[in-house]
Design an enzyme around this catalytic site. Structure first.
Site, short mmCIF file in Angstrom:
data_model
loop_
_atom_site.label_atom_id
_atom_site.label_comp_id
_atom_site.label_asym_id
_atom_site.label_seq_id
_atom_site.Cartn_x
_atom_site.Cartn_y
_atom_site.Cartn_z
CE LYS A 290 3.90 -5.64 4.15
NZ LYS A 290 3.63 -5.72 5.60
N GLY B 248 2.28 3.10 -3.51
CA GLY B 248 0.65 3.49 -4.07
C GLY B 248 0.45 4.12 -2.44
CB CYS B 249 -0.17 2.56 0.97
SG CYS B 249 -0.32 1.52 0.52
CB THR B 250 4.02 6.30 -0.10
OG1 THR B 250 5.07 4.87 1.26
CG2 THR B 250 5.10 7.37 0.44
CB ALA C 73 -0.02 8.49 3.44
#
Length: 174
Positions: free
Chosen positions: A63, A68-70, A73
């Protein structure tokens, strides 16, 4: 679990559409799936055409704009110069909308495209399993050279994603 419990679980899975057997992840040596999707900038990308020559990384994350996704990326963003030096094209994929992907890319200054796989076509083509009842894609990464899968990470790191990709490129002689 008894027979009645199994029937209840199967019925709930059927209603929610979340418990079906996940496709197997893409195997090493396979060609990139023939899929297309919309990117955060509103364009349509045909991954199989884009990945036909050179290096292409397709990574999946649950998401946009979550911690974590930030980190994942930003790991790739911060290594953009090294990845570009190797000619790597990067695509981040989640089931977020184009608007959410665009906001995430802009907020983090991401120099690569994010794919808005709202209907899960790309996730399914790569065999990326969903997480629990949310059906959000698990964190995985696939590296292609001239359209052929040469490396995959089925438990992709949030902070070491770029380092892992660069190591895979070096190991493949790139």
């Amino acid at each position: 679990m008894g027979v009645k419990d199994s029937i209840r679980v199967a019925g709930l899975c059927s209603i929610l559409g979340v418990c079906g057997a996940a496709a197997d992840p893409l195997e090493l040596g396979k060609r990139i799936p023939r899929v297309e999707a919309q990117t955060h900038d509103g364009a349509t990308v045909k991954l199989h055409e884009t990945a036909a020559k050179g290096w292409t990384l397709v990574y999946f994350y649950p998401k946009a704009s979550t911690p974590g996704c930030t980190k994942q990326a930003c790991s790739l963003r911060d290594a953009n110069a090294a990845l570009t030096e190797h000619g790597v094209r990067v695509f981040g994929v989640s089931r977020d909308s184009v608007a959410k992907q665009k906001a995430f890319a802009e907020a983090q200054g991401l120099p690569f495209l994010l794919v808005a796989d709202v209907d899960g076509t790309v996730v399914k083509a790569f065999g990326v399993p969903g997480m629990g009842l949310t059906r959000l894609p698990s964190r995985q990464a696939f590296l292609f050279r001239d359209g052929v899968l040469v490396w995959r990470d089925l438990k992709a790191s949030t902070t070491k994603q770029a380092a892992d990709v660069l190591e895979a490129i070096r190991a493949a002689g790139g």
